[in-house]
Design an enzyme around this catalytic site. Structure first.
Site, mmCIF file in Angstrom:
data_model
loop_
_atom_site.group_PDB
_atom_site.id
_atom_site.type_symbol
_atom_site.label_atom_id
_atom_site.label_comp_id
_atom_site.label_asym_id
_atom_site.label_seq_id
_atom_site.Cartn_x
_atom_site.Cartn_y
_atom_site.Cartn_z
ATOM 1 N N ASP A 188 21.712 -6.568 39.806
ATOM 2 C CA ASP A 188 22.604 -6.337 40.952
ATOM 3 C C ASP A 188 24.040 -6.114 40.481
ATOM 4 O O ASP A 188 24.646 -7.000 39.885
ATOM 5 C CB ASP A 188 22.568 -7.552 41.899
ATOM 6 C CG ASP A 188 21.165 -7.862 42.398
ATOM 7 O OD1 ASP A 188 20.507 -6.946 42.911
ATOM 8 O OD2 ASP A 188 20.736 -9.025 42.277
ATOM 9 N N ASP A 225 21.832 -7.177 33.383
ATOM 10 C CA ASP A 225 21.786 -7.756 34.718
ATOM 11 C C ASP A 225 21.370 -6.618 35.667
ATOM 12 O O ASP A 225 21.440 -5.439 35.291
ATOM 13 C CB ASP A 225 23.182 -8.298 35.077
ATOM 14 C CG ASP A 225 23.259 -8.761 36.512
ATOM 15 O OD1 ASP A 225 22.381 -9.529 36.927
ATOM 16 O OD2 ASP A 225 24.196 -8.329 37.217
HETATM 17 C C1 BG6 Z 1 21.871 -12.109 41.500
HETATM 18 C C2 BG6 Z 1 23.024 -11.803 42.415
HETATM 19 O O1 BG6 Z 1 21.498 -10.956 40.809
HETATM 20 O O2 BG6 Z 1 20.753 -12.593 42.242
HETATM 21 C C3 BG6 Z 1 23.372 -13.022 43.236
HETATM 22 O O3 BG6 Z 1 24.145 -11.416 41.652
HETATM 23 C C4 BG6 Z 1 22.135 -13.522 43.978
HETATM 24 O O4 BG6 Z 1 24.412 -12.710 44.129
HETATM 25 C C5 BG6 Z 1 21.014 -13.778 42.989
HETATM 26 O O5 BG6 Z 1 22.434 -14.714 44.677
HETATM 27 C C6 BG6 Z 1 19.722 -14.220 43.668
HETATM 28 O O6 BG6 Z 1 19.195 -13.119 44.363
HETATM 29 P P1 BG6 Z 1 17.966 -13.150 45.355
HETATM 30 O O7 BG6 Z 1 17.599 -11.701 45.512
HETATM 31 O O8 BG6 Z 1 16.862 -13.950 44.672
HETATM 32 O O9 BG6 Z 1 18.425 -13.787 46.614
HETATM 33 MG MG MG Z 2 25.150 -8.827 38.930
#
Ligand code: BG6
Ligand code: MG
Length: 219
Positions: free
Chosen positions: A10, A8
């Site tokens: 984030d 993963d």
């Molecule tokens: C994930 C995060 O990696 O990405 C979530 O953990 C987030 O919190 C999701 O909602 C979507 O991210 P983005 O950057 O497309 O808004």
């Molecule tokens: Mg994450």
């Protein structure tokens, strides 16, 4: 045998999960809604629109799809402005070395993230060329806990799901990894307290010891 590790992004590679918190908090504040770290944990791993539904669940107002789309775009604009701060040094300690050590052992490495900002973040971290495959929010229609993004990453790598491990900070990601038939490794976030996780690690380097917990050679 584990032949590939799918990360993963984030909260596992870097702390952009904190930027998501700040961006959602700013949106919630502008709507007069409460938003704290506990609620933020429920946003880990899930898509932007699913996150918005969680942020709005206490709202007494029924918003139109167009209004919700505008809110999601607003959050993303705040988030993208915060992403301008991301530097190569923001990569979590031990991640870069562990990625290299896995490559040296001929273990394939991939990203499996729900984020549509994945490539922007990896570019800023100078990790865009570090992975054998990237599967992200632009590749899938169902976000975690659906297994689609991890199955997509395994498909891009050409490795069977049973030979993949997933590293996650999100409970939704642990659930997705198990649904994909993969080994689920918890690293940070609410994943660490999820009983469905097969392994909990506190340092990326511990991935090199997966052989011990799998009872099998990692490569
Ligand atoms: C994930 C995060 O990696 O990405 C979530 O953990 C987030 O919190 C999701 O909602 C979507 O991210 P983005 O950057 O497309 O808004
Ligand atoms: Mg994450």
């Amino acid at each position: 045998m584990i032949r590939a590790i799918i990360f993963d992004l984030d909260g596992v590679i870097c702390s952009t999960d904190d930027y998501h918190f700040e961006a959602w908090k700013a949106l919630a504040d502008s709507l007069g809604l409460s938003f704290d770290r506990k609620k933020n944990d429920r946003l880990r791993g899930v898509s932007r629109m699913a996150s918005l539904e969680i942020v709005l669940e206490e709202s007494q107002i029924s918003y139109t799809p167009e209004e919700k789309q505008a809110m999601a775009e607003k959050e993303n604009e705040i988030y993208k402005a915060l992403l301008c701060n991301v530097r190569p040094s923001d990569c979590f300690p031990g991640v870069r070395e562990t990625l290299q050590a896995l490559k040296d052992r001929e273990v394939k490495i991939a990203i499996g993230s729900s984020s549509k900002n994945t490539k922007n973040i990896l570019t800023r971290l100078e990790l865009i060329d570090a992975f054998d495959a990237i599967a992200d929010g632009t590749d899938v229609t169902h976000s975690k806990p659906d297994p689609e993004v991890f199955l997509c990453a395994a498909g891009k790598l050409g490795i069977s799901p049973s030979e993949c491990a997933v590293v996650e900070d999100a409970s939704a990601g642990i659930q997705a990894a198990k649904a994909a038939g993969m080994l689920a490794v918890a690293f940070g976030g609410d994943a660490c307290t999820d009983p469905r996780a097969d392994v909990v690690i506190t340092k990326p380097q511990q991935l090199l010891d997966l052989a011990n917990v799998c009872g099998d050679a990692i490569c």
